[in-house]
Scaffold this motif. Structure first.
Motif, mmCIF file in Angstrom:
data_model
loop_
_atom_site.group_PDB
_atom_site.id
_atom_site.type_symbol
_atom_site.label_atom_id
_atom_site.label_comp_id
_atom_site.label_asym_id
_atom_site.label_seq_id
_atom_site.Cartn_x
_atom_site.Cartn_y
_atom_site.Cartn_z
ATOM 1 N N PRO A 156 14.315 4.750 4.302
ATOM 2 C CA PRO A 156 13.063 3.834 2.822
ATOM 3 C C PRO A 156 13.302 4.193 1.790
ATOM 4 O O PRO A 156 14.322 4.516 1.378
ATOM 5 C CB PRO A 156 12.265 5.411 3.083
ATOM 6 C CG PRO A 156 12.598 5.562 4.561
ATOM 7 C CD PRO A 156 13.729 5.766 4.891
ATOM 8 N N GLY A 157 13.186 2.921 1.202
ATOM 9 C CA GLY A 157 13.549 2.719 0.004
ATOM 10 C C GLY A 157 14.415 1.766 0.285
ATOM 11 O O GLY A 157 15.007 1.537 -1.344
ATOM 12 N N LEU A 158 15.671 1.621 0.797
ATOM 13 C CA LEU A 158 16.228 0.893 0.484
ATOM 14 C C LEU A 158 16.227 -0.532 1.852
ATOM 15 O O LEU A 158 17.510 -1.714 1.481
ATOM 16 C CB LEU A 158 17.202 1.000 1.898
ATOM 17 C CG LEU A 158 18.286 2.485 0.683
ATOM 18 C CD1 LEU A 158 19.057 2.909 1.641
ATOM 19 C CD2 LEU A 158 18.861 1.738 -0.782
ATOM 20 N N GLU A 159 14.803 -0.936 2.040
ATOM 21 C CA GLU A 159 14.451 -1.802 2.969
ATOM 22 C C GLU A 159 13.626 -2.615 2.890
ATOM 23 O O GLU A 159 11.967 -0.971 3.058
ATOM 24 C CB GLU A 159 15.698 -2.474 4.090
ATOM 25 C CG GLU A 159 14.657 -0.985 5.332
ATOM 26 C CD GLU A 159 15.443 -0.981 6.688
ATOM 27 O OE1 GLU A 159 16.425 -1.890 6.647
ATOM 28 O OE2 GLU A 159 15.336 -0.187 7.704
ATOM 29 N N THR A 160 12.672 -3.611 2.688
ATOM 30 C CA THR A 160 11.364 -3.502 3.918
ATOM 31 C C THR A 160 10.945 -3.926 5.121
ATOM 32 O O THR A 160 11.381 -4.687 5.346
ATOM 33 C CB THR A 160 10.618 -4.461 2.588
ATOM 34 O OG1 THR A 160 11.119 -3.956 1.282
ATOM 35 C CG2 THR A 160 9.184 -4.305 2.191
ATOM 36 N N THR A 161 9.894 -3.449 5.802
ATOM 37 C CA THR A 161 9.931 -3.972 7.262
ATOM 38 C C THR A 161 8.665 -4.985 7.259
ATOM 39 O O THR A 161 7.633 -4.761 6.401
ATOM 40 C CB THR A 161 10.117 -2.983 8.725
ATOM 41 O OG1 THR A 161 8.871 -1.780 7.623
ATOM 42 C CG2 THR A 161 11.581 -2.165 8.587
ATOM 43 N N GLY A 162 8.029 -5.372 8.374
ATOM 44 C CA GLY A 162 7.212 -5.243 9.155
ATOM 45 C C GLY A 162 5.991 -4.846 8.846
ATOM 46 O O GLY A 162 4.570 -5.344 7.936
ATOM 47 N N PHE A 163 6.364 -3.792 9.472
ATOM 48 C CA PHE A 163 5.553 -2.719 9.399
ATOM 49 C C PHE A 163 6.364 -1.613 8.820
ATOM 50 O O PHE A 163 7.270 -1.568 10.045
ATOM 51 C CB PHE A 163 4.725 -2.528 11.121
ATOM 52 C CG PHE A 163 2.944 -3.869 11.164
ATOM 53 C CD1 PHE A 163 2.288 -3.422 10.589
ATOM 54 C CD2 PHE A 163 3.928 -4.963 11.203
ATOM 55 C CE1 PHE A 163 0.913 -4.088 11.177
ATOM 56 C CE2 PHE A 163 3.265 -5.633 11.983
ATOM 57 C CZ PHE A 163 1.085 -5.382 11.418
ATOM 58 N N GLU A 164 5.155 -0.149 8.765
ATOM 59 C CA GLU A 164 6.322 1.303 9.141
ATOM 60 C C GLU A 164 5.695 1.697 10.173
ATOM 61 O O GLU A 164 4.672 2.390 10.769
ATOM 62 C CB GLU A 164 5.713 2.016 7.737
ATOM 63 C CG GLU A 164 6.606 1.178 6.026
ATOM 64 C CD GLU A 164 6.278 1.886 5.182
ATOM 65 O OE1 GLU A 164 6.050 2.887 5.119
ATOM 66 O OE2 GLU A 164 6.700 0.739 4.363
#
Length: 599
Positions: A156-164
């Motif tokens: 978390p905070g180092l990448e953005t995913t399609g969903f969490e």
């Protein structure tokens, strides 16, 4: 649609007891073989096996009392009867296949049980994607247990995913029939620092009485490692050294030794048993990630088992690591992993315990394969159409999107470069002096430095992060793009030419996901992966043929790495040291901080 669940032991117990006592006839009896008992580590010559309702009813010296007019009697011809093989940790999506096609590919190799973590599709489709994988897994003629993914995003905070994935998602999934535990806890810094979300997921899993998977991808075996173990993970497959396996087993964890398409971590760790003589009960064999080509041409868990034996393991000890040890770890020792009464009737007939030719395979009492030929159907889920439309670029990309602008007035720059390490998951954090031409930094094929870009593909933002990578050996004007980009699964593009990088990226937008290689304005090869941009529902042989053509095209462009695509696909894995790329920039995974491209 999910098929009728496999009958439980309570449902079948009256029949098992009746057959074992001789009051009823078995459906199948196997005679003339040598039963390998993984509980006692011995070979029982002449023992016979009786099967009813998909389970072993009798295993002993004489099953004649179990034979009736309708019993099928199979003569093993002096061959060994060994338990069906279990893969203790793996990702189906890494085979670029759906669960049905993956099962169809590995059943002939003797794999009858898999413990799968679908965290790849979780990053793209969230809990819904996990449920789709879970439902198709339950439809198969072999046992596929699903671990609920724990980390989307993995950092978390180092990448953005399609969903969490949330702790509420984990709690819900623990009620599903095929969920066996929590997938690998990749956010090990979060566990070490007692992150409430990570601890809530672990607590929900333990409250359900299920197993927590581990992932400690750091060489430090000091207080940080001990803090991670105290946080609850019960196993770990990220070890690469003998001391890693020893440390994990000493702390009560299972050391999972992997041999995947690109991970060769068995030889360096199995010496803890073969040379140091430690107890092998807490050592498990697994694949982690296997490419479709490996499955078709080399095998699956039978390949791992053979390799362990070649590394010096006693064949019976190695077999325990691929059967009963795995079953015990997940609390399924009474259900599978051995040829013993009450267990699922999963077994292999083989004529050689070292070479392990897989001559006949039985799963749940039914012969499912013979001499490499699949004998049963592996049912498909009806995958929704929107699951095939997950590549959203937001715009048509051009060469300008892949420009690396140098600081104003600079003639050269000191740049961070991701260094690929062959056959290993970790990368190196390199620095290289790069010349500046017309205000830009470009690839340098003479020094094996290519460009790498991370293209956002979940929300159509049009975002592109550019950096540098070394180790592929590419030459000429080329680019390789892939929507398989562990773990966030945006799009990774590696190339020596910005124009080719744009062509490759836009092509994947047209395909709906997959892998494509371009050179001098033409596509040399591609693998279409329309389901979540990760998988194909075509047969494994077709996907492997396309992947083989891609591999040859990569070699034609100068790349000589073993399983180079696997290395490519992991360049965004921001939980394994040392240097990675994400949609937010370069990530130093030793400190878990974003860093600038230029030093």
């Amino acid at each position: 649609m999910i098929t009728t669940p496999f009958p439980s032991w309570p449902d079948t117990a009256p029949d098992l007891i009746a057959v074992a006592a001789g009051r009823a006839a078995a459906e199948t009896v196997i005679v003339g073989g040598r039963v390998v008992n993984v509980h006692t580590r011995e070979i029982l010559d002449g023992w016979q096996v009786a099967i009813v309702r998909g389970r072993f009813a009798y295993v002993g010296p004489d099953a004649s009392h179990c034979i009736g007019p309708g019993t099928q009697v199979i003569d093993a011809g002096g061959r060994y009867l060994i338990p069906g093989l279990c893969d203790g940790h793996m990702h189906i999506e890494s085979g670029q296949l759906t669960p049905a096609e993956f099962a169809a590919a590995v059943i002939p190799h003797g794999t009858t049980t898999m413990f799968v973590d679908p965290h790849e599709i979780a990053n793209v489709l969230g809990l819904r994607g996990v449920r789709l994988m879970h439902d198709e897994a339950l439809m198969q003629p072999v046992s596929i247990y699903v671990q609920m993914p724990s980390c989307a995003p993995s950092a978390p905070g180092l990448e953005t995913t399609g969903f969490e994935i949330t702790s509420e998602d984990v709690t819900e999934a623990m009620t599903w029939p095929g969920i066996i535990g929590l997938g690998e806890m990749m956010n090990f810094p979060g566990v070490i620092h007692a992150d409430p979300k990570m601890l809530a997921e672990i607590a929900a899993t333990q409250a359900a009485g299920k197993t927590v998977g581990g992932h400690y991808a750091a060489p430090d075996l000091g207080p940080a490692f001990h803090a991670y173990v105290a946080g609850g993970p019960a196993d770990d497959h990220e070890g690469t050294r003998e001391e890693d396996a020893v440390a994990r087993m000493r702390q009560g964890m299972r050391a999972m030794l992997r041999l995947g398409s690109a991970w060769y971590d068995v030889k360096t760790q199995i010496t803890a048993v073969t040379e140091r003589g430690l107890d092998s009960r807490n050592m498990i064999l697994c694949t982690d990630d296997c490419h479709s080509g490996t499955l078709v041409h080399d095998g699956h868990m039978n390949r791992v088992l053979r390799h362990a034996i070649e590394c010096g393991a006693d064949p019976l000890v190695a077999l325990q690591m691929a059967t009963i040890n795995t079953a015990s770890h997940f609390g399924l020792e009474r259900e599978l992993g051995s040829i013993a009464p009450g267990r699922r009737a999963d077994l292999i007939l083989t004529s050689d315990l070292r070479r392990l030719p897989v001559e006949q395979v039985f799963a749940r009492g039914v012969q499912v394969a013979e001499n490499g030929r699949l004998l049963v159907d592996c049912p498909h889920l009806d995958w929704p159409e929107d699951v095939r439309q997950t590549v959203h670029l937001g715009k048509v990309l051009g060469a300008e999107d892949f420009t690396i602008a140098a600081p104003e007035g600079a003639n050269e720059v000191e740049a961070r470069v991701i260094g690929v390490v062959e056959n290993q998951a970790p990368t190196q954090a390199l620095t290289r002096t790069m010349p500046v031409t017309n205000g830009e930094v470009v690839s340098d094929t003479a020094r094996d430095i290519a460009q790498i870009a991370l293209v956002e593909r979940h929300r159509g933002t049009g975002g592109v992060v550019n950096a540098l990578v070394s180790g592929f050996g590419y030459q000429g004007r080329m680019a390789l793009a892939s929507t398989v980009a562990h773990d966030s699964h945006h799009m990774i593009v590696v190339g020596t030419c910005r124009e080719q990088m744009a062509l490759a990226a836009n092509r994947l937008g047209e395909l709906g996901g997959g892998v494509t290689l371009w050179r001098d304005g033409a596509e040399l090869a591609h693998v279409a992966l329309p389901i979540a941009g990760l998988m194909s529902d075509s047969p494994a042989a077709e996907v492997a043929a396309a992947a083989e053509a891609l591999g040859q095209a990569m070699q034609d462009c100068g790349c000589a790495l073993n399983n180079a695509f696997m290395q490519h696909s992991l360049l965004a894995l921001v939980v394994i040291p040392e240097l990675r790329i994400s949609d937010l920039g370069l990530v130093d995974v030793t400190s878990f901080e974003r860093v600038d491209l230029f030093v």
